[in-house]
Design an enzyme around this catalytic site. Sequence first.
Site, PDB file in Angstrom:
ATOM      1  N   GLU A 108       0.826  -1.208   0.000  1.00 12.94           N
ATOM      2  CA  GLU A 108       0.000   0.000   0.000  1.00 12.94           C
ATOM      3  C   GLU A 108       0.861   1.259   0.000  1.00 12.94           C
ATOM      4  O   GLU A 108       0.527   2.256  -0.650  1.00 12.94           O
ATOM      5  CB  GLU A 108      -0.964  -0.052   1.185  1.00 12.94           C
ATOM      6  N   GLU A 128      -3.219  -9.901   3.819  1.00 14.07           N
ATOM      7  CA  GLU A 128      -3.975  -9.669   5.059  1.00 14.07           C
ATOM      8  C   GLU A 128      -5.009 -10.747   5.342  1.00 14.07           C
ATOM      9  O   GLU A 128      -5.236 -11.111   6.505  1.00 14.07           O
ATOM     10  CB  GLU A 128      -4.664  -8.291   4.998  1.00 14.07           C
TER      11      GLU A 128
END
Length: 253
Positions: A108, A128
Amino acid sequence: MSEEVLTSVEDGILVVTINRPEAKNAMTKAAAEGIAAAMDRLDADDSLRVGILTGAGGTFCSGMDLKGFLRGESPSIEGRGFGGVVQKPPVKPLIAAVEGYALAGGLELMIACDLVVANKDAKVGIPEAKRGLVAAAGGVMMLPDQIPERIAMELALTGDFISAERAYELGLINRVTDGSAFQGAKELASRIIANGPLAVRVSKQIIKESRGWSMDERYDRQAQLIGPVFMSEDAREGAAAFAEKRAPNWKGK
């Protein structure tokens, strides 16, 4: 600034290094604060033209520091998001130099940068879901803007990594290097620095913002931004330098 983030200046480039190699540069609150401060410095200092974000010890960033997470710590800055940058990147160009892994929050961070240079052995992904979490720092929102939706969906739902070569094929990164990604990022930065700083800044702004403009308003809104560029001293200097067959002397005004 936190020792978890180091900065240096090289030829108009602000180099920002996440400095937690013993933890694969996992993001902490202190590191996020350090990056945020560096981004403020990049935009405030007229002598700085481009930023490079990288990681120490052969890894870009392995994501959120899970030990900190278990202590209740958030590696985010209000209004700026994860790592102090994903929600509010700098006005000036920011290049990610990726070695090793850019995973979870590390990916990210990478896709929040304007350009990405990665070593051929680098791996990227948003794993994740493997930890019962969601790539909430922009991964599940920003990836579909940058690569095909079905590929973004696969990465989010499987948590699998992809290689730098595959990321390059998808258009997620700009250049793959055999050697140092940082040196490749410096070369790319030098090509940007050779250009007019006003033109670079406004070009970035239009590319980022225009996707939210309606078709009817696009050219009017662009005109508001580029008008000052075309009337600037730098625009005249660029034309004069071309006519005189010399390198331009940019003033940023």
